[in-house]
Design a protein around this motif. Structure first.
Motif, PDB file in Angstrom:
ATOM      1  N   ASN A 161       9.905   4.426  -3.090  1.00  0.00           N
ATOM      2  CA  ASN A 161       9.563   3.751  -1.851  1.00  0.00           C
ATOM      3  C   ASN A 161       8.218   3.040  -1.918  1.00  0.00           C
ATOM      4  O   ASN A 161       7.950   2.134  -1.130  1.00  0.00           O
ATOM      5  CB  ASN A 161       9.575   4.749  -0.694  1.00  0.00           C
ATOM      6  CG  ASN A 161      10.985   5.152  -0.315  1.00  0.00           C
ATOM      7  OD1 ASN A 161      11.896   4.337  -0.294  1.00  0.00           O
ATOM      8  ND2 ASN A 161      11.181   6.429  -0.033  1.00  0.00           N
ATOM      9  N   SER A 162       7.380   3.466  -2.848  1.00  0.00           N
ATOM     10  CA  SER A 162       6.105   2.776  -3.032  1.00  0.00           C
ATOM     11  C   SER A 162       6.299   1.431  -3.738  1.00  0.00           C
ATOM     12  O   SER A 162       5.431   0.564  -3.659  1.00  0.00           O
ATOM     13  CB  SER A 162       5.153   3.661  -3.845  1.00  0.00           C
ATOM     14  OG  SER A 162       3.820   3.232  -3.704  1.00  0.00           O
ATOM     15  N   ILE A 163       7.434   1.264  -4.402  1.00  0.00           N
ATOM     16  CA  ILE A 163       7.735   0.021  -5.122  1.00  0.00           C
ATOM     17  C   ILE A 163       8.624  -0.899  -4.288  1.00  0.00           C
ATOM     18  O   ILE A 163       8.390  -2.102  -4.201  1.00  0.00           O
ATOM     19  CB  ILE A 163       8.431   0.345  -6.465  1.00  0.00           C
ATOM     20  CG1 ILE A 163       7.487   1.149  -7.364  1.00  0.00           C
ATOM     21  CG2 ILE A 163       8.901  -0.924  -7.160  1.00  0.00           C
ATOM     22  CD1 ILE A 163       8.168   1.729  -8.593  1.00  0.00           C
ATOM     23  N   TRP A 164       9.653  -0.308  -3.668  1.00  0.00           N
ATOM     24  CA  TRP A 164      10.631  -1.089  -2.917  1.00  0.00           C
ATOM     25  C   TRP A 164       9.967  -1.765  -1.717  1.00  0.00           C
ATOM     26  O   TRP A 164       9.085  -1.184  -1.075  1.00  0.00           O
ATOM     27  CB  TRP A 164      11.772  -0.172  -2.446  1.00  0.00           C
ATOM     28  CG  TRP A 164      12.944  -0.910  -1.888  1.00  0.00           C
ATOM     29  CD1 TRP A 164      13.479  -2.066  -2.336  1.00  0.00           C
ATOM     30  CD2 TRP A 164      13.739  -0.512  -0.770  1.00  0.00           C
ATOM     31  NE1 TRP A 164      14.564  -2.431  -1.567  1.00  0.00           N
ATOM     32  CE2 TRP A 164      14.740  -1.501  -0.602  1.00  0.00           C
ATOM     33  CE3 TRP A 164      13.701   0.581   0.094  1.00  0.00           C
ATOM     34  CZ2 TRP A 164      15.692  -1.419   0.403  1.00  0.00           C
ATOM     35  CZ3 TRP A 164      14.654   0.658   1.101  1.00  0.00           C
ATOM     36  CH2 TRP A 164      15.644  -0.330   1.250  1.00  0.00           C
ATOM     37  N   LYS A 169       3.243   2.296   5.120  1.00  0.00           N
ATOM     38  CA  LYS A 169       4.066   2.187   3.921  1.00  0.00           C
ATOM     39  C   LYS A 169       3.200   2.307   2.666  1.00  0.00           C
ATOM     40  O   LYS A 169       3.563   2.983   1.703  1.00  0.00           O
ATOM     41  CB  LYS A 169       4.812   0.859   3.954  1.00  0.00           C
ATOM     42  CG  LYS A 169       5.999   0.771   2.982  1.00  0.00           C
ATOM     43  CD  LYS A 169       5.614   0.238   1.628  1.00  0.00           C
ATOM     44  CE  LYS A 169       6.825  -0.082   0.781  1.00  0.00           C
ATOM     45  NZ  LYS A 169       6.499  -0.294  -0.640  1.00  0.00           N
ATOM     46  N   PHE A 170       2.054   1.642   2.683  1.00  0.00           N
ATOM     47  CA  PHE A 170       1.153   1.700   1.532  1.00  0.00           C
ATOM     48  C   PHE A 170       0.776   3.149   1.210  1.00  0.00           C
ATOM     49  O   PHE A 170       0.889   3.583   0.058  1.00  0.00           O
ATOM     50  CB  PHE A 170      -0.113   0.894   1.829  1.00  0.00           C
ATOM     51  CG  PHE A 170      -1.166   1.006   0.751  1.00  0.00           C
ATOM     52  CD1 PHE A 170      -1.144   0.172  -0.348  1.00  0.00           C
ATOM     53  CD2 PHE A 170      -2.181   1.952   0.832  1.00  0.00           C
ATOM     54  CE1 PHE A 170      -2.102   0.271  -1.349  1.00  0.00           C
ATOM     55  CE2 PHE A 170      -3.147   2.068  -0.159  1.00  0.00           C
ATOM     56  CZ  PHE A 170      -3.108   1.234  -1.248  1.00  0.00           C
ATOM     57  N   TRP A 171       0.350   3.911   2.200  1.00  0.00           N
ATOM     58  CA  TRP A 171      -0.259   5.206   1.927  1.00  0.00           C
ATOM     59  C   TRP A 171       0.747   6.346   1.845  1.00  0.00           C
ATOM     60  O   TRP A 171       0.722   7.148   0.913  1.00  0.00           O
ATOM     61  CB  TRP A 171      -1.317   5.517   2.972  1.00  0.00           C
ATOM     62  CG  TRP A 171      -2.072   6.779   2.684  1.00  0.00           C
ATOM     63  CD1 TRP A 171      -2.133   7.903   3.447  1.00  0.00           C
ATOM     64  CD2 TRP A 171      -2.876   7.050   1.524  1.00  0.00           C
ATOM     65  NE1 TRP A 171      -2.924   8.853   2.855  1.00  0.00           N
ATOM     66  CE2 TRP A 171      -3.395   8.356   1.670  1.00  0.00           C
ATOM     67  CE3 TRP A 171      -3.199   6.322   0.380  1.00  0.00           C
ATOM     68  CZ2 TRP A 171      -4.223   8.950   0.705  1.00  0.00           C
ATOM     69  CZ3 TRP A 171      -4.024   6.906  -0.576  1.00  0.00           C
ATOM     70  CH2 TRP A 171      -4.521   8.194  -0.404  1.00  0.00           C
ATOM     71  N   ARG A 224      -5.355   2.074   3.037  1.00  0.00           N
ATOM     72  CA  ARG A 224      -5.411   3.543   3.016  1.00  0.00           C
ATOM     73  C   ARG A 224      -6.092   4.094   4.259  1.00  0.00           C
ATOM     74  O   ARG A 224      -5.567   4.998   4.929  1.00  0.00           O
ATOM     75  CB  ARG A 224      -6.171   4.021   1.774  1.00  0.00           C
ATOM     76  CG  ARG A 224      -6.269   5.557   1.661  1.00  0.00           C
ATOM     77  CD  ARG A 224      -7.421   6.001   0.783  1.00  0.00           C
ATOM     78  NE  ARG A 224      -8.712   5.769   1.408  1.00  0.00           N
ATOM     79  CZ  ARG A 224      -9.292   6.606   2.272  1.00  0.00           C
ATOM     80  NH1 ARG A 224      -8.677   7.711   2.642  1.00  0.00           N
ATOM     81  NH2 ARG A 224     -10.471   6.321   2.794  1.00  0.00           N
ATOM     82  N   LEU A 225      -7.247   3.547   4.582  1.00  0.00           N
ATOM     83  CA  LEU A 225      -8.018   4.074   5.699  1.00  0.00           C
ATOM     84  C   LEU A 225      -7.292   3.893   7.023  1.00  0.00           C
ATOM     85  O   LEU A 225      -7.277   4.789   7.878  1.00  0.00           O
ATOM     86  CB  LEU A 225      -9.388   3.404   5.741  1.00  0.00           C
ATOM     87  CG  LEU A 225     -10.381   3.915   6.786  1.00  0.00           C
ATOM     88  CD1 LEU A 225     -10.624   5.420   6.609  1.00  0.00           C
ATOM     89  CD2 LEU A 225     -11.699   3.154   6.697  1.00  0.00           C
ATOM     90  N   LEU A 226      -6.663   2.736   7.200  1.00  0.00           N
ATOM     91  CA  LEU A 226      -5.884   2.515   8.417  1.00  0.00           C
ATOM     92  C   LEU A 226      -4.790   3.567   8.577  1.00  0.00           C
ATOM     93  O   LEU A 226      -4.603   4.131   9.657  1.00  0.00           O
ATOM     94  CB  LEU A 226      -5.251   1.125   8.378  1.00  0.00           C
ATOM     95  CG  LEU A 226      -6.018  -0.033   9.020  1.00  0.00           C
ATOM     96  CD1 LEU A 226      -5.299  -1.341   8.761  1.00  0.00           C
ATOM     97  CD2 LEU A 226      -6.185   0.190  10.513  1.00  0.00           C
ATOM     98  N   ALA A 227      -4.055   3.823   7.498  1.00  0.00           N
ATOM     99  CA  ALA A 227      -2.962   4.798   7.559  1.00  0.00           C
ATOM    100  C   ALA A 227      -3.483   6.201   7.847  1.00  0.00           C
ATOM    101  O   ALA A 227      -2.930   6.925   8.683  1.00  0.00           O
ATOM    102  CB  ALA A 227      -2.170   4.777   6.259  1.00  0.00           C
ATOM    103  N   ALA A 246       2.384  12.804   7.748  1.00  0.00           N
ATOM    104  CA  ALA A 246       3.396  11.782   7.478  1.00  0.00           C
ATOM    105  C   ALA A 246       4.515  11.832   8.520  1.00  0.00           C
ATOM    106  O   ALA A 246       5.000  10.789   8.976  1.00  0.00           O
ATOM    107  CB  ALA A 246       3.970  11.973   6.075  1.00  0.00           C
ATOM    108  N   THR A 247       4.916  13.035   8.905  1.00  0.00           N
ATOM    109  CA  THR A 247       5.980  13.191   9.900  1.00  0.00           C
ATOM    110  C   THR A 247       5.549  12.652  11.254  1.00  0.00           C
ATOM    111  O   THR A 247       6.291  11.910  11.914  1.00  0.00           O
ATOM    112  CB  THR A 247       6.362  14.674  10.022  1.00  0.00           C
ATOM    113  OG1 THR A 247       6.766  15.170   8.739  1.00  0.00           O
ATOM    114  CG2 THR A 247       7.501  14.859  11.012  1.00  0.00           C
ATOM    115  N   ALA A 248       4.345  13.008  11.680  1.00  0.00           N
ATOM    116  CA  ALA A 248       3.847  12.537  12.973  1.00  0.00           C
ATOM    117  C   ALA A 248       3.757  11.013  13.015  1.00  0.00           C
ATOM    118  O   ALA A 248       4.103  10.370  14.018  1.00  0.00           O
ATOM    119  CB  ALA A 248       2.488  13.166  13.262  1.00  0.00           C
ATOM    120  N   LEU A 249       3.309  10.423  11.915  1.00  0.00           N
ATOM    121  CA  LEU A 249       3.149   8.969  11.882  1.00  0.00           C
ATOM    122  C   LEU A 249       4.490   8.261  11.879  1.00  0.00           C
ATOM    123  O   LEU A 249       4.683   7.265  12.596  1.00  0.00           O
ATOM    124  CB  LEU A 249       2.319   8.566  10.656  1.00  0.00           C
ATOM    125  CG  LEU A 249       2.022   7.070  10.495  1.00  0.00           C
ATOM    126  CD1 LEU A 249       1.383   6.493  11.751  1.00  0.00           C
ATOM    127  CD2 LEU A 249       1.137   6.829   9.282  1.00  0.00           C
TER     128      LEU A 249
END
Length: 536
Positions: free
Chosen positions: A415-418, A376-378, A481-484, A349-352
């Motif tokens: 953050n998954s909702i906003w 954002k999704f994943w 999901r897969l893209l992330a 997550a940090t690297a992305l």
């Protein structure tokens, strides 16, 4: 009372540590993408975020939530919110570091990367105050659609002075911005908004209607969506205080009683002849705010990664001091597997999020259009899983409010909702895949940069390309999901130590495990290299 026992085997508080120096993924990414100068510029903030005083501010800001005052003692309508002083201290810290709109006025080549890393650090200390910081950051690109408003407000929005209180913006040392988009009858479906705007003369408009969510209502100005007769949904800049010092009509009906994010006030607001000025062309409200939405979604990724990191640090610290069954928790094989798996998630997550922030600096707009939505999704969706597992590492101690983990856990779904919940984001990804060839090409080039290094990654890219060729609404969430995950894997394959990248691909792209800590056979020799990056 006489003492009945000695206190032993309790973990010392994690205070006065350097949140930047102990984060190998963050520090390494900053040097790689921005150089030693960017890393050095955040050194003081890293030490500040981990000190005892800032931790106390966070506790106080959440322990004493904002209070709404609709009227003064004489019955006059004032519509103000009182915050604990520690909220203001946190705001001053972040604004002083330029974590709001300052990068937009900076000539530094890595201003947005530095800002993202700083936002990542301060969000670990306290997430609620990050909402107005994030909105101020996101509002400015949209505001620039109106040059006159930009000249009027940009100096205050980019100032590193925090100047709270409702006064004429022209006389304030610094400004904070918010946004008010959603209404009762539709959250994500902003085109269903009923708030209407009528010309008031001299270029101003009067807004009538309501907003169901208006966070940080003590901000100085807001971007608001309203319907213009004959044109459609349009964007307006609405100040709380009008030029000359008079209050704009901005009636705060109540504050939301939220699951988390309790230090930050979120309100319902009524507009009744409220003055606003157009931002962008009439009827182009959604188009006007699209860039703003991309920036707020980026901050959702950063904030979620920060919450995950904060939970992981507490879990590793606890495991290094707590003894169970004759050994430290950190030396117990099953616990080591869980902590290592948490580190994999946080490092990815940090690297992305650093890669996305660097793309803002380099102007990679096509890449950001698709990559931010998928990320954002994943990343946001993983927060509840990661923080919950980290909390469990502390056992019953983690369930107690004083540990700080319950606050992180309550924050984890936000953050998954906003800015679009999971289905909305997945459909945005699907639409981009179906319409935006430039964005697809940019993301595909990013994935191609890591090709040939791991067969599991290559197989994942092949499957992703097949999903892109045949967009299907039933596969929208899987595509996002897969893209992330592939974007995360690409960063780790290229830049992380080999054991980190190998284990990530094995557990996220090979045969994904249903629970964290279920690592593949033979993973044990690689755990030392992974855990060494969690908390030196």
């Amino acid at each position: 009372m006489a003492p009945t026992h000695d206190v032993v085997n309790q973990v010392p508080p994690l205070v006065d540590y350097d949140a930047l120096a102990v984060d190998a993924a963050l520090a390494g990414g900053l040097v790689r993408l921005g150089g030693e100068g960017v890393l050095g510029s955040l050194g003081a903030l890293g030490r500040r975020v981990g000190d005892q005083q800032v931790q106390r501010w966070a506790t106080e800001a959440n322990g004493y939530p904002p209070v709404l005052r609709t009227h003064d003692r004489y019955g006059n309508r004032i519509d103000e919110v009182d915050y604990h002083p520690s909220w203001h201290r946190l705001m001053a810290l972040s604004i002083g570091e330029g974590l709001h709109a300052a990068p937009w006025a900076s000539g530094e080549p890595h201003a947005h990367l530095r800002r993202a890393a700083g936002f990542f650090l301060t969000s670990q200390a306290e997430a609620g105050h990050g909402c107005p910081i994030s909105m101020t950051y996101a509002v400015l690109p949209a505001l620039r659609h109106n040059p006159a408003l930009t000249r009027q407000f940009e100096p205050g929005l980019t100032s590193t002075r925090y100047d709270p209180g409702l006064r004429d913006p022209a006389g304030k040392a610094g400004l904070v911005a918010g946004m008010a988009m959603t209404e009762k009858q539709g959250g994500s479906d902003v085109r269903a908004n009923t708030t209407r705007a009528e010309p008031a003369g001299d270029g101003a408009w009067r807004l009538t209607g309501h907003k169901w969510f208006c966070s940080a209502p003590m901000s100085d100005l807001f971007l608001v969506l309203a319907q213009v007769p004959g044109a459609g949904l349009s964007c307006f800049c609405v100040p709380r205080v009008l030029p000359g010092g008079g209050r704009n009509a901005f009636a705060l009906q109540r504050l939301k009683d939220k699951l988390g994010n309790r230090s930050n006030a979120s309100s319902e607001v009524e507009f009744d002849g409220t003055l606003g000025w157009p931002v962008g062309e009439p009827g182009q409200g959604v188009k006007t705010i699209l860039e703003m939405v991309t920036m707020t979604r980026l901050d959702c990724v950063i904030g979620s990664a920060a919450g995950q990191r904060a939970a992981l640090v507490q879990a590793v610290h606890h495991a290094r001091h707590r003894r169970v069954f004759g050994a430290l928790l950190i030396d117990q094989p099953v616990m080591r597997a869980v902590l290592a798996d948490l580190q994999l998630e946080v490092e990815a997550a940090t690297a992305l999020m650093l890669r996305l922030a660097a793309a803002v600096d380099t102007g990679e707009r096509a890449f950001l259009r698709l990559a931010v939505a998928a990320s954002k999704f994943w990343v946001c969706k993983r927060s509840g899983v990661v923080v919950g597992e980290a909390l469990e590492c502390l056992g019953g101690n983690g369930y107690v409010e004083e540990s700080g983990l319950p606050r992180l856990f309550r924050e984890s779904p936000l953050n998954s909702i906003w800015e679009g919940s999971g289905n909305v984001i997945a459909l945005d990804v699907l639409r981009a895949v179906g319409r935006d060839g430039e964005a697809i090409a940019a993301v595909d080039a990013e994935l191609a940069s890591a090709a040939g290094s791991d067969p599991r990654f290559d197989a994942g890219v092949a499957r992703c390309r097949e999903l892109v060729r045949r967009p299907d609404v039933q596969q929208a969430r899987e595509l996002a999901r897969l893209l992330a995950v592939l974007l995360q894997a690409a960063q780790l394959i290229r830049f992380a130590p080999a054991p980190v990248a190998d284990l990530f691909c094995a557990t996220r792209l090979g045969a994904p495990a249903p629970v964290l800590g279920a690592l593949p056979a033979g993973a044990l020799p690689r755990l030392d290299a992974v855990l060494a990056r969690a908390l030196p």
